[in-house]
Every structure is written in C-alpha cells, then in structure tokens.
Scaffold this motif. Structure first.
Motif, PDB file in Angstrom:
ATOM      1  N   ASP A  24      45.330  35.936  33.556  1.00  0.00           N
ATOM      2  CA  ASP A  24      46.400  36.872  33.920  1.00  0.00           C
ATOM      3  C   ASP A  24      46.118  38.254  33.336  1.00  0.00           C
ATOM      4  O   ASP A  24      46.238  39.264  34.023  1.00  0.00           O
ATOM      5  N   LYS A  25      45.741  38.277  32.075  1.00  0.00           N
ATOM      6  CA  LYS A  25      45.450  39.557  31.422  1.00  0.00           C
ATOM      7  C   LYS A  25      44.162  40.181  31.966  1.00  0.00           C
ATOM      8  O   LYS A  25      44.070  41.392  32.101  1.00  0.00           O
ATOM      9  N   ALA A  26      43.168  39.350  32.269  1.00  0.00           N
ATOM     10  CA  ALA A  26      41.888  39.868  32.770  1.00  0.00           C
ATOM     11  C   ALA A  26      42.033  40.506  34.147  1.00  0.00           C
ATOM     12  O   ALA A  26      41.269  41.403  34.493  1.00  0.00           O
ATOM     13  N   THR A  27      43.017  40.050  34.923  1.00  0.00           N
ATOM     14  CA  THR A  27      43.165  40.549  36.296  1.00  0.00           C
ATOM     15  C   THR A  27      44.375  41.456  36.500  1.00  0.00           C
ATOM     16  O   THR A  27      44.590  41.936  37.615  1.00  0.00           O
ATOM     17  N   GLU A  28      45.140  41.736  35.453  1.00  0.00           N
ATOM     18  CA  GLU A  28      46.378  42.488  35.645  1.00  0.00           C
ATOM     19  C   GLU A  28      46.157  43.916  36.151  1.00  0.00           C
ATOM     20  O   GLU A  28      47.016  44.449  36.852  1.00  0.00           O
ATOM     21  N   ALA A  29      45.037  44.553  35.851  1.00  0.00           N
ATOM     22  CA  ALA A  29      44.806  45.935  36.287  1.00  0.00           C
ATOM     23  C   ALA A  29      44.142  46.027  37.662  1.00  0.00           C
ATOM     24  O   ALA A  29      43.870  47.122  38.149  1.00  0.00           O
ATOM     25  N   LEU A  30      43.895  44.891  38.312  1.00  0.00           N
ATOM     26  CA  LEU A  30      43.237  44.916  39.616  1.00  0.00           C
ATOM     27  C   LEU A  30      44.201  45.387  40.698  1.00  0.00           C
ATOM     28  O   LEU A  30      45.352  44.938  40.756  1.00  0.00           O
ATOM     29  N   PRO A  32      45.681  45.434  44.479  1.00  0.00           N
ATOM     30  CA  PRO A  32      45.821  44.323  45.431  1.00  0.00           C
ATOM     31  C   PRO A  32      44.657  44.233  46.417  1.00  0.00           C
ATOM     32  O   PRO A  32      44.275  43.147  46.837  1.00  0.00           O
ATOM     33  N   ASN A  33      44.075  45.367  46.773  1.00  0.00           N
ATOM     34  CA  ASN A  33      42.983  45.394  47.743  1.00  0.00           C
ATOM     35  C   ASN A  33      41.635  45.712  47.085  1.00  0.00           C
ATOM     36  O   ASN A  33      40.799  46.402  47.653  1.00  0.00           O
ATOM     37  N   ILE A  34      41.421  45.145  45.925  1.00  0.00           N
ATOM     38  CA  ILE A  34      40.179  45.378  45.184  1.00  0.00           C
ATOM     39  C   ILE A  34      38.963  44.937  45.992  1.00  0.00           C
ATOM     40  O   ILE A  34      39.046  44.011  46.801  1.00  0.00           O
ATOM     41  N   HIS A  35      37.855  45.601  45.761  1.00  0.00           N
ATOM     42  CA  HIS A  35      36.565  45.174  46.305  1.00  0.00           C
ATOM     43  C   HIS A  35      35.717  44.698  45.129  1.00  0.00           C
ATOM     44  O   HIS A  35      35.361  45.486  44.263  1.00  0.00           O
ATOM     45  N   ASP A  50      40.506  40.942  47.730  1.00  0.00           N
ATOM     46  CA  ASP A  50      41.910  40.856  47.344  1.00  0.00           C
ATOM     47  C   ASP A  50      42.011  40.264  45.943  1.00  0.00           C
ATOM     48  O   ASP A  50      41.120  39.549  45.486  1.00  0.00           O
ATOM     49  N   LYS A  51      43.091  40.585  45.286  1.00  0.00           N
ATOM     50  CA  LYS A  51      43.301  40.208  43.886  1.00  0.00           C
ATOM     51  C   LYS A  51      43.330  38.693  43.691  1.00  0.00           C
ATOM     52  O   LYS A  51      42.776  38.181  42.719  1.00  0.00           O
ATOM     53  N   ASP A  52      43.938  37.953  44.613  1.00  0.00           N
ATOM     54  CA  ASP A  52      44.025  36.502  44.477  1.00  0.00           C
ATOM     55  C   ASP A  52      42.632  35.864  44.501  1.00  0.00           C
ATOM     56  O   ASP A  52      42.344  34.976  43.695  1.00  0.00           O
ATOM     57  N   VAL A 117      42.031  49.034  38.971  1.00  0.00           N
ATOM     58  CA  VAL A 117      40.639  48.798  39.361  1.00  0.00           C
ATOM     59  C   VAL A 117      40.603  48.571  40.874  1.00  0.00           C
ATOM     60  O   VAL A 117      41.150  47.585  41.370  1.00  0.00           O
ATOM     61  N   TYR A 118      39.969  49.487  41.589  1.00  0.00           N
ATOM     62  CA  TYR A 118      39.856  49.397  43.042  1.00  0.00           C
ATOM     63  C   TYR A 118      38.515  48.824  43.486  1.00  0.00           C
ATOM     64  O   TYR A 118      38.412  48.295  44.594  1.00  0.00           O
ATOM     65  N   ALA A 119      37.517  48.931  42.634  1.00  0.00           N
ATOM     66  CA  ALA A 119      36.204  48.363  42.955  1.00  0.00           C
ATOM     67  C   ALA A 119      35.548  47.896  41.666  1.00  0.00           C
ATOM     68  O   ALA A 119      35.673  48.537  40.619  1.00  0.00           O
ATOM     69  N   LEU A 120      34.878  46.758  41.771  1.00  0.00           N
ATOM     70  CA  LEU A 120      34.139  46.195  40.650  1.00  0.00           C
ATOM     71  C   LEU A 120      32.893  45.547  41.210  1.00  0.00           C
ATOM     72  O   LEU A 120      32.982  44.600  41.996  1.00  0.00           O
ATOM     73  N   GLU A 121      31.752  46.090  40.840  1.00  0.00           N
ATOM     74  CA  GLU A 121      30.484  45.520  41.270  1.00  0.00           C
ATOM     75  C   GLU A 121      29.721  45.070  40.041  1.00  0.00           C
ATOM     76  O   GLU A 121      29.612  45.809  39.066  1.00  0.00           O
ATOM     77  N   GLU A 122      29.233  43.837  40.094  1.00  0.00           N
ATOM     78  CA  GLU A 122      28.534  43.251  38.961  1.00  0.00           C
ATOM     79  C   GLU A 122      27.055  43.110  39.305  1.00  0.00           C
ATOM     80  O   GLU A 122      26.705  42.455  40.283  1.00  0.00           O
TER      81      GLU A 122
END
Length: 151
Positions: A24-30, A32-35, A50-52, A117-122
């Motif tokens: 929950d804490k790791a994803t709270e700043a994502l 809704p339409n994150i990439h 999407d966040k889910d 966070v709107y985009a996260l690329e690893e």
C-alpha cells in the motif's frame, strides 16, 4: 534544493516499503494511469498501464523473490514539481529457494508530476532476473514461471 532533497527521501522510502513488502505504501504515489515497464520476457517483465496492475506486479515480486533486498546507491532528481525526472540506481540481492544467491543491478527512471508517479521504467540485468525466476520455478514457486502481468 529542498524540493530535490524531499524527492530523494521519498524515493528511498518507497524502496524501503518494497523491501518490507508494504505494498500500500509502495504504490500510494502512483497515478491511476501510470505507465510501468520492466525489461525482459519473464514473470516480472512487460508493461502495465494502471495502478491496480502495478500493485499486483509488486505483490508478485514479493512472492517470487521473498528475500529480495534492494539497496539504493544513488538518486538523481531533475526538474520542478510539475515535471520531475528521477533516476535511482540500485543493487538487489536475495537468496533463492535452492540456496544460491541472486544478484541484480539496475536503474529506475521515474516521471513525477506534483508528487504523483506517472511513469516508471526499470532497467536491470534481465538475464539475471530470468535465471533467478527459473531457479525459483524449479524450486516450486510456480508463479515465477507465469506470464507477465500486463495491462
């Protein structure tokens, strides 16, 4: 700059939430339409929009590499609150179910807007990830061989 210091602290906290399986804490700043994209053709690879789906990806990460510890070695912040680029270098280590060590290194590239966070690329050693997941699957963690979570 105070803003950069706050962002660096928040990014490091997020990696600690991942280490502690606090999804929950790791994803709270994502947003809704994150990439979210992870390199490699394996259970942790692919793209989500999407966040889910990203939350389900993190939950899977915790199940297939339950002892994973990520150590952030460097965080770089560029930009302003309305458009921030963050780069976090990290080392990841775990003990696989068969007793062998898992080691990976990587870089996360974040795009933030007003704290979201709107985009996260690893970027990581996808071969090391694939090998580690194959070992976990062979040791009985079936989900380590599952198809990627995509959305």
């Amino acid at each position: 700059m105070i803003y950069s210091s706050i962002v660096k602290m928040k990014i490091r906290q997020t990696f600690n939430h991942v280490n502690n399986h606090s999804w929950d804490k790791a994803t709270e700043a994502l947003a809704p339409n994150i990439h979210h994209r992870v390199s490699g053709d394996h259970a942790l690879g692919g793209e989500r929009h999407d966040k889910d789906s990203v939350r389900r990806w993190f939950e899977r990460l915790g199940r297939v590499l339950p002892t994973l510890r990520i150590t952030v070695t460097e965080v770089t912040v560029k930009g302003w609150p309305w458009n921030t680029q963050v780069f976090a270098q990290w080392d990841g280590k775990a003990t696989l179910k068969n007793g062998t060590p898992y080691i990976n290194r990587g870089l996360h590239a974040f795009t933030l807007r007003w704290g979201r966070v709107y985009a996260l690329e690893e970027f990581q050693d996808s071969q090391a990830a694939d090998n580690g997941l194959a070992a976990q699957a062979a040791a009985g963690i079936e989900e380590a061989a599952a198809a990627p979570i995509l959305s």
